[in-house]
Motif scaffolding. Structure first.
Motif, PDB file in Angstrom:
ATOM      1  N   VAL A  76     -11.989  22.076  -3.170  1.00 26.79           N
ATOM      2  CA  VAL A  76     -12.595  23.079  -2.289  1.00 26.79           C
ATOM      3  C   VAL A  76     -12.774  22.618  -0.840  1.00 26.79           C
ATOM      4  O   VAL A  76     -12.995  23.437   0.046  1.00 26.79           O
ATOM      5  CB  VAL A  76     -13.962  23.540  -2.841  1.00 26.79           C
ATOM      6  CG1 VAL A  76     -13.781  24.288  -4.147  1.00 26.79           C
ATOM      7  CG2 VAL A  76     -14.904  22.353  -3.050  1.00 26.79           C
ATOM      8  N   GLN A 101      -5.710  26.651  -0.666  1.00 27.82           N
ATOM      9  CA  GLN A 101      -6.635  27.624  -1.259  1.00 27.82           C
ATOM     10  C   GLN A 101      -6.168  29.051  -1.024  1.00 27.82           C
ATOM     11  O   GLN A 101      -6.389  29.934  -1.841  1.00 27.82           O
ATOM     12  CB  GLN A 101      -8.032  27.447  -0.636  1.00 27.82           C
ATOM     13  CG  GLN A 101      -8.651  26.088  -0.858  1.00 27.82           C
ATOM     14  CD  GLN A 101      -8.960  25.815  -2.320  1.00 27.82           C
ATOM     15  OE1 GLN A 101      -9.269  26.727  -3.072  1.00 27.82           O
ATOM     16  NE2 GLN A 101      -8.859  24.576  -2.733  1.00 27.82           N
ATOM     17  N   ASN A 102      -5.528  29.267   0.133  1.00 26.74           N
ATOM     18  CA  ASN A 102      -5.078  30.614   0.499  1.00 26.74           C
ATOM     19  C   ASN A 102      -3.954  30.509   1.523  1.00 26.74           C
ATOM     20  O   ASN A 102      -3.580  29.407   1.934  1.00 26.74           O
ATOM     21  CB  ASN A 102      -6.249  31.443   1.063  1.00 26.74           C
ATOM     22  CG  ASN A 102      -7.001  30.699   2.157  1.00 26.74           C
ATOM     23  OD1 ASN A 102      -6.396  30.209   3.115  1.00 26.74           O
ATOM     24  ND2 ASN A 102      -8.320  30.590   2.020  1.00 26.74           N
TER      25      ASN A 102
END
Length: 217
Positions: A76, A101-102
């Motif tokens: 994260v 993550q994106n």
């Protein structure tokens, strides 16, 4: 010499990549700043090190630039992920594969030096591991513990030869169950079918035999 891999971030995704490569007899170093994670995965890697991957000195001491591929699988902490890729690039690492993550995170990773970005929601760790071994492997689906299906781009050595000449089943003990040629899908190809540039072979077999085929065919 077999490829050597370093996996930074031994969470679920990183551990999956590391374990798959290790079980295929590659040298794998697992790196995580969390000692508990290192201890949980120590039996699935060749070497395990607790270190801060944003610390350039720590990475130098590990000898990170000696690895053929470094996978940044940090969870994260987006900032740590970006800083790690940047540091690896500055240290001259040959190939950097980073988990994003994106889409926005992925764009930044490419800009700071990642050679390839993967999205865990789309790319299982097992598939990524097989793609690291050979750039020709487009997809990899595990059917059972020891058997899988792989999609492999035909190498230059195959182009212009028919299935009889290639004799893939005898040489590698894997079966070509289909050939994709553009939009066409040839199921159960015949011995006289020619392999053309850009063809994708759908191959089924034992994981060890598939590994040999992916590396040598």
């Amino acid at each position: 010499m077999s490829k050597q891999f370093a996996i930074i971030g031994m969470g679920r995704f990183g551990a999956s990549v590391a374990r798959t490569l290790y079980e295929m007899d590659y040298e794998v170093m697992g790196i995580d700043e969390n000692e508990e994670r290192i201890n949980e995965n120590i039996q699935f890697v060749t070497h395990a090190v607790a270190a801060d991957s944003t610390d350039e000195r720590a990475l130098k001491e590990i000898g990170i630039r000696n690895f053929d591929v470094v996978v940044v699988a940090i969870g994260v902490d987006i900032q740590a992920s970006i800083l790690t890729v940047l540091t690896l690039k500055e240290l001259g690492v040959k190939k950097i594969v980073a988990k994003a993550q994106n889409e926005r995170h992925g764009q930044v990773l490419y800009k700071v030096g990642a050679d390839r970005v993967v999205f865990p929601e789309r790319d299982m760790g097992v598939r990524v591991a097989h793609n690291l071994i050979s750039a020709n492997v487009l997809d990899f689906i595990e059917l059972a513990e020891d058997y899988s299906v792989a999609e492999v781009v035909a190498s230059s050595k195959m182009v212009g030869k028919n299935m009889r000449q290639l004799d893939i089943r005898k040489k590698y003990e894997v079966n070509v169950i289909a050939i994709k040629s553009g939009d066409k899908f040839n199921i159960a190809p015949s011995p006289d079918d020619l392999i053309q540039y850009g063809d994708v072979l759908v191959v089924i077999g034992n994981n060890k035999d598939l590994k040999a085929f992916e590396e040598r065919a």
